[in-house]
Scaffold this motif. Sequence first.
Motif, PDB file in Angstrom:
ATOM      1  N   LEU A 217       0.820  -1.205   0.000  1.00 47.32           N
ATOM      2  CA  LEU A 217       0.000   0.000   0.000  1.00 47.32           C
ATOM      3  C   LEU A 217       0.857   1.260   0.000  1.00 47.32           C
ATOM      4  CD1 LEU A 217      -2.809  -0.989   2.542  1.00 47.32           C
ATOM      5  CD2 LEU A 217      -3.081  -0.590   0.089  1.00 47.32           C
ATOM      6  N   THR A 220       2.200   1.826  -3.726  1.00 52.77           N
ATOM      7  CA  THR A 220       1.268   1.650  -4.847  1.00 52.77           C
ATOM      8  C   THR A 220       0.229   2.762  -4.852  1.00 52.77           C
ATOM      9  OG1 THR A 220       1.545  -0.749  -4.697  1.00 52.77           O
ATOM     10  CG2 THR A 220      -0.342   0.051  -5.940  1.00 52.77           C
ATOM     11  N   ASP A 221      -0.037   3.288  -6.016  1.00 46.72           N
ATOM     12  CA  ASP A 221      -1.100   4.275  -6.193  1.00 46.72           C
ATOM     13  C   ASP A 221      -2.435   3.540  -6.201  1.00 46.72           C
ATOM     14  OD1 ASP A 221      -2.437   6.719  -6.935  1.00 46.72           O
ATOM     15  OD2 ASP A 221      -2.578   5.868  -8.954  1.00 46.72           O
ATOM     16  N   ASP A 222      -3.303   3.878  -5.267  1.00 42.25           N
ATOM     17  CA  ASP A 222      -4.541   3.095  -5.122  1.00 42.25           C
ATOM     18  C   ASP A 222      -5.535   3.338  -6.245  1.00 42.25           C
ATOM     19  OD1 ASP A 222      -5.165   5.667  -4.421  1.00 42.25           O
ATOM     20  OD2 ASP A 222      -6.210   5.179  -2.566  1.00 42.25           O
ATOM     21  N   GLY A 225      -3.234   1.601  -9.593  1.00 40.17           N
ATOM     22  CA  GLY A 225      -2.516   0.355  -9.336  1.00 40.17           C
ATOM     23  C   GLY A 225      -1.057   0.414  -9.752  1.00 40.17           C
ATOM     24  N   ASN A 228       3.605   4.307  -6.891  1.00 42.62           N
ATOM     25  CA  ASN A 228       3.538   5.733  -6.616  1.00 42.62           C
ATOM     26  C   ASN A 228       4.954   6.309  -6.581  1.00 42.62           C
ATOM     27  OD1 ASN A 228       4.569   4.862  -4.167  1.00 42.62           O
ATOM     28  ND2 ASN A 228       2.682   5.203  -3.028  1.00 42.62           N
TER      29      ASN A 228
END
Length: 387
Positions: A217, A220-222, A225, A228
Amino acid sequence: MALDFPTLYVLIFLNTLSLAVIWAGISWAYASFIAARYWLMSLLLSGAGGISLALEGSGAAAVPTFIGIWLIGAGFNTMWQGIRVFYGEAPDWPRSAAVLTFTAIAIAATAGEQRALQNIIYVGVQIFPIVLAAMALQRTPLRLGVLVVFGGIALALTGHIAEASTNLARLIGVLSSERYYDFAAWFLAAALVGGSVCYLGFLLMAIDRLRADLVALSITDDLTGLPNRRGFHEKARAFDKARHRQQSSACVLMIDLDNFKIINDRHGHAAGDACLIHVARVAERVLRRGDILARLSGDEFCLLFPDTDLREAEGIAERLTTALSAEPVEWRGYHISLSASLGLTEWNFSSDCSIHDALEQADAALYRAKREGRDGLAIYAANGSVQ
């Protein structure tokens, strides 16, 4: 020191009850952690089996022993299913039903027979699902939790194998029942401790999984996906360590959507999110295996092209802008056209340029593309100029 079976049966119940409290808390706190429910049910079945076995020790009929052994066998069977679910596999209900049916038939078939033969059957009832559980773990990375579970399984199997061997010795007459009962309870104790160690191992596996999820999390860009900013820098640092050793260069491309604020103001932020997801999917189709795409912030994306020169990277960038222009976003009856400004630079292994420097160079080229009318590509040259 002698151990008596009634005491051990009570210990089975108390031990499984204490572990069940822990797994009940985990099941409640992490509702999406489905495997925890299987392991909780496994403990409850084993605890109920311990109660049933203790009844025979208090002078009740032998039937509770058969029920207790079946419940413990069902507990190990459910433990095995929990391991499958933990690693993303579907529960093996057909084989599970076959194991439980075999368990019931084997226990019923021993009614009225010699106790030594019954004990051998009881051992088989418990060993079979334990072996299946071990097999389910063999395909997994050997992290601490898995190693602890394997240790618990080994201890439990040692106790069960010793139990089966000594009962076989009783059947063929090389070991007396009196001598057998001098140490038989220790075999059950080994199986009890081994089972407890397994559930502690499952707890370590769960902690490791939750920690891995938190790490994922954080990088990763939520929305898209994609990696980040933090995830991109981790991948870039890993590549940086290898590029000097392998004497390989790379290219860095910055991407910024044109007039993104207008899209948000005209169609809403949900439409803007749909556009960002669309850009990520289009870019993933254009890119090659090994290229690293990330969303750094807002409508700003970044690409790292390993082992790629400027000419090759320029060709990929042009294909990307063409694909974005050719594929408008469909949003609630509207066709939202997209374009992007791009800045490209070469990240040469022979220079002392860091990934931060390369990003600054690509960003400078990007703003040159913006100033020159957007929907285009600018390149940061080796002499520091922007073309």
